[in-house]
Structures are given as structure tokens and as C-alpha cells.
Design a protein around this motif. Structure first.
Motif, PDB file in Angstrom:
ATOM      1  N   SER A  12      62.791  -9.311 -36.237  1.00 38.68           N
ATOM      2  CA  SER A  12      62.069  -8.674 -37.330  1.00 38.68           C
ATOM      3  C   SER A  12      61.183  -7.560 -36.780  1.00 38.68           C
ATOM      4  CB  SER A  12      61.181  -9.685 -38.060  1.00 38.68           C
ATOM      5  OG  SER A  12      61.956 -10.694 -38.636  1.00 38.68           O
ATOM      6  N   PRO A  13      60.884  -6.568 -37.597  1.00 33.99           N
ATOM      7  CA  PRO A  13      59.957  -5.528 -37.168  1.00 33.99           C
ATOM      8  C   PRO A  13      58.595  -6.128 -36.815  1.00 33.99           C
ATOM      9  CG  PRO A  13      60.984  -4.956 -39.264  1.00 33.99           C
ATOM     10  CD  PRO A  13      61.385  -6.368 -38.933  1.00 33.99           C
ATOM     11  N   GLY A  14      57.833  -5.435 -35.967  1.00 29.27           N
ATOM     12  CA  GLY A  14      56.543  -5.938 -35.496  1.00 29.27           C
ATOM     13  C   GLY A  14      55.608  -6.372 -36.605  1.00 29.27           C
ATOM     14  N   SER A  15      55.506  -5.594 -37.679  1.00 25.82           N
ATOM     15  CA  SER A  15      54.576  -5.934 -38.749  1.00 25.82           C
ATOM     16  C   SER A  15      54.995  -7.233 -39.449  1.00 25.82           C
ATOM     17  CB  SER A  15      54.470  -4.800 -39.760  1.00 25.82           C
ATOM     18  OG  SER A  15      55.729  -4.523 -40.341  1.00 25.82           O
ATOM     19  N   LEU A  16      56.287  -7.462 -39.596  1.00 25.01           N
ATOM     20  CA  LEU A  16      56.757  -8.699 -40.209  1.00 25.01           C
ATOM     21  C   LEU A  16      56.499  -9.887 -39.287  1.00 25.01           C
ATOM     22  CD1 LEU A  16      58.161 -10.208 -42.493  1.00 25.01           C
ATOM     23  CD2 LEU A  16      60.342  -9.665 -41.408  1.00 25.01           C
ATOM     24  N   ARG A  17      56.697  -9.695 -37.974  1.00 24.05           N
ATOM     25  CA  ARG A  17      56.411 -10.774 -37.027  1.00 24.05           C
ATOM     26  C   ARG A  17      54.936 -11.154 -37.082  1.00 24.05           C
ATOM     27  NH1 ARG A  17      59.612  -7.826 -33.136  1.00 24.05           N
ATOM     28  NH2 ARG A  17      57.641  -7.255 -32.161  1.00 24.05           N
ATOM     29  N   SER A  18      54.065 -10.160 -37.167  1.00 30.95           N
ATOM     30  CA  SER A  18      52.632 -10.424 -37.252  1.00 30.95           C
ATOM     31  C   SER A  18      52.309 -11.192 -38.528  1.00 30.95           C
ATOM     32  CB  SER A  18      51.856  -9.106 -37.219  1.00 30.95           C
ATOM     33  OG  SER A  18      50.485  -9.340 -37.371  1.00 30.95           O
ATOM     34  N   CYS A  20      54.379 -13.130 -40.232  1.00 39.21           N
ATOM     35  CA  CYS A  20      54.929 -14.484 -40.104  1.00 39.21           C
ATOM     36  C   CYS A  20      54.052 -15.356 -39.214  1.00 39.21           C
ATOM     37  CB  CYS A  20      56.348 -14.426 -39.546  1.00 39.21           C
ATOM     38  SG  CYS A  20      57.554 -13.760 -40.701  1.00 39.21           S
ATOM     39  N   ALA A  21      53.539 -14.781 -38.124  1.00 44.53           N
ATOM     40  CA  ALA A  21      52.670 -15.542 -37.232  1.00 44.53           C
ATOM     41  C   ALA A  21      51.404 -15.962 -37.964  1.00 44.53           C
ATOM     42  CB  ALA A  21      52.324 -14.716 -35.997  1.00 44.53           C
ATOM     43  N   ARG A  22      50.848 -15.070 -38.753  1.00 44.26           N
ATOM     44  CA  ARG A  22      49.652 -15.407 -39.534  1.00 44.26           C
ATOM     45  C   ARG A  22      49.972 -16.469 -40.574  1.00 44.26           C
ATOM     46  NH1 ARG A  22      46.858  -9.517 -40.612  1.00 44.26           N
ATOM     47  NH2 ARG A  22      46.812  -8.872 -38.431  1.00 44.26           N
ATOM     48  N   ALA A  23      51.130 -16.349 -41.201  1.00 40.89           N
ATOM     49  CA  ALA A  23      51.513 -17.322 -42.234  1.00 40.89           C
ATOM     50  C   ALA A  23      51.664 -18.723 -41.640  1.00 40.89           C
ATOM     51  CB  ALA A  23      52.815 -16.883 -42.910  1.00 40.89           C
ATOM     52  N   MET A  24      52.079 -18.801 -40.366  1.00 41.53           N
ATOM     53  CA  MET A  24      52.267 -20.108 -39.734  1.00 41.53           C
ATOM     54  C   MET A  24      50.957 -20.875 -39.564  1.00 41.53           C
ATOM     55  SD  MET A  24      55.134 -19.293 -36.856  1.00 41.53           S
ATOM     56  CE  MET A  24      54.871 -20.880 -36.109  1.00 41.53           C
ATOM     57  N   ASP A  59      40.968 -15.871 -51.366  1.00 39.64           N
ATOM     58  CA  ASP A  59      40.440 -14.617 -50.834  1.00 39.64           C
ATOM     59  C   ASP A  59      40.617 -14.540 -49.322  1.00 39.64           C
ATOM     60  OD1 ASP A  59      39.674 -13.899 -53.385  1.00 39.64           O
ATOM     61  OD2 ASP A  59      37.562 -14.417 -53.107  1.00 39.64           O
ATOM     62  N   SER A  60      40.368 -15.660 -48.643  1.00 38.62           N
ATOM     63  CA  SER A  60      40.506 -15.683 -47.182  1.00 38.62           C
ATOM     64  C   SER A  60      41.951 -15.469 -46.755  1.00 38.62           C
ATOM     65  CB  SER A  60      40.015 -17.026 -46.629  1.00 38.62           C
ATOM     66  OG  SER A  60      38.668 -17.222 -46.950  1.00 38.62           O
ATOM     67  N   ILE A  61      42.874 -16.124 -47.428  1.00 35.11           N
ATOM     68  CA  ILE A  61      44.295 -16.016 -47.087  1.00 35.11           C
ATOM     69  C   ILE A  61      44.798 -14.595 -47.336  1.00 35.11           C
ATOM     70  CG2 ILE A  61      46.608 -16.741 -47.809  1.00 35.11           C
ATOM     71  CD1 ILE A  61      45.315 -19.573 -48.241  1.00 35.11           C
ATOM     72  N   ALA A  67      45.244  -7.879 -43.534  1.00 36.17           N
ATOM     73  CA  ALA A  67      44.517  -7.151 -42.497  1.00 36.17           C
ATOM     74  C   ALA A  67      45.479  -6.469 -41.530  1.00 36.17           C
ATOM     75  CB  ALA A  67      43.606  -8.105 -41.728  1.00 36.17           C
ATOM     76  N   PRO A  68      45.114  -5.288 -41.051  1.00 38.69           N
ATOM     77  CA  PRO A  68      45.973  -4.625 -40.065  1.00 38.69           C
ATOM     78  C   PRO A  68      45.938  -5.381 -38.741  1.00 38.69           C
ATOM     79  CG  PRO A  68      43.923  -3.417 -40.343  1.00 38.69           C
ATOM     80  CD  PRO A  68      43.923  -4.518 -41.366  1.00 38.69           C
ATOM     81  N   SER A  69      47.018  -5.288 -38.013  1.00 36.68           N
ATOM     82  CA  SER A  69      47.089  -5.921 -36.705  1.00 36.68           C
ATOM     83  C   SER A  69      46.564  -4.957 -35.653  1.00 36.68           C
ATOM     84  CB  SER A  69      48.532  -6.304 -36.380  1.00 36.68           C
ATOM     85  OG  SER A  69      48.605  -6.862 -35.092  1.00 36.68           O
ATOM     86  N   THR A  70      45.658  -5.431 -34.819  1.00 40.46           N
ATOM     87  CA  THR A  70      45.108  -4.593 -33.756  1.00 40.46           C
ATOM     88  C   THR A  70      45.690  -4.954 -32.395  1.00 40.46           C
ATOM     89  OG1 THR A  70      43.246  -6.105 -33.455  1.00 40.46           O
ATOM     90  CG2 THR A  70      42.935  -4.261 -34.981  1.00 40.46           C
TER      91      THR A  70
END
Length: 81
Positions: A12-18, A20-24, A59-61, A67-70
Motif C-alpha cells: 500500500s502507499p505510505g499514507s495508507l500504511r500509516s 492502517c498502523a494507526r487503525a490497529m 474526537d480523539s480517533i 493527523a499528518p504523518s511526520t
């Protein structure tokens, strides 16, 4: 095709991986916050208002997922070892 986490493809593209990682981490995060809140209510440290907690969690989720990935690289690479 190898997969990483629930429904996240390794290619997956980087933004989707980020995303998905957050969703986990959402499940453990919500479970932990609800358990802590319930403990505080049970100990009479706070008056229970589950509706307010629900809005706080939403709101937190949304904030976390939007949020952008840094990070320069994906820190949740579960394909290792």
C-alpha cells in the motif's frame, strides 16, 4: 499477497500504511480508556457520563486518523522477522 494487520496490504502507499498502523491501535486504545474510565466511576473519583466519553473517543480517533504523518519511515513494519 502478504498482508499486514487487518486488511492492510504490504504494498500500500505510505499514507495508507500509516493510516492502517494507526487503525490497529484503536482497539487497545478504546479498551484501555473505557476500562480506566469505568474504574474511576466505580471508585467514585468521577461521575459517569458515557455519552461524553463516547464523544471524547470519537474526537480523539478522528484526530489521530486525520493527523499528518511526520515519520520519515513506517514504524509499524510487521513484515520483519
Amino acid at each position: 499477497m502478504k498482508r499486514r494487520g487487518p486488511g492492510c496490504a504490504l504494498n500500500s502507499p505510505g499514507s495508507l500504511r500509516s493510516y492502517c498502523a494507526r487503525a490497529m491501535i484503536l482497539g487497545p486504545m478504546v479498551l484501555g480508556i473505557c476500562a480506566q474510565y469505568e474504574r474511576m466511576v466505580n471508585d467514585d473519583a468521577q461521575q459517569g457520563n458515557w455519552e461524553s466519553l463516547g464523544y471524547f473517543l470519537m474526537d480523539s480517533i478522528v484526530g489521530m486518523l486525520a493527523a499528518p504523518s511526520t515519520a520519515p519511515v513506517d514504524c509499524m513494519d510487521f513484515n520483519e522477522g
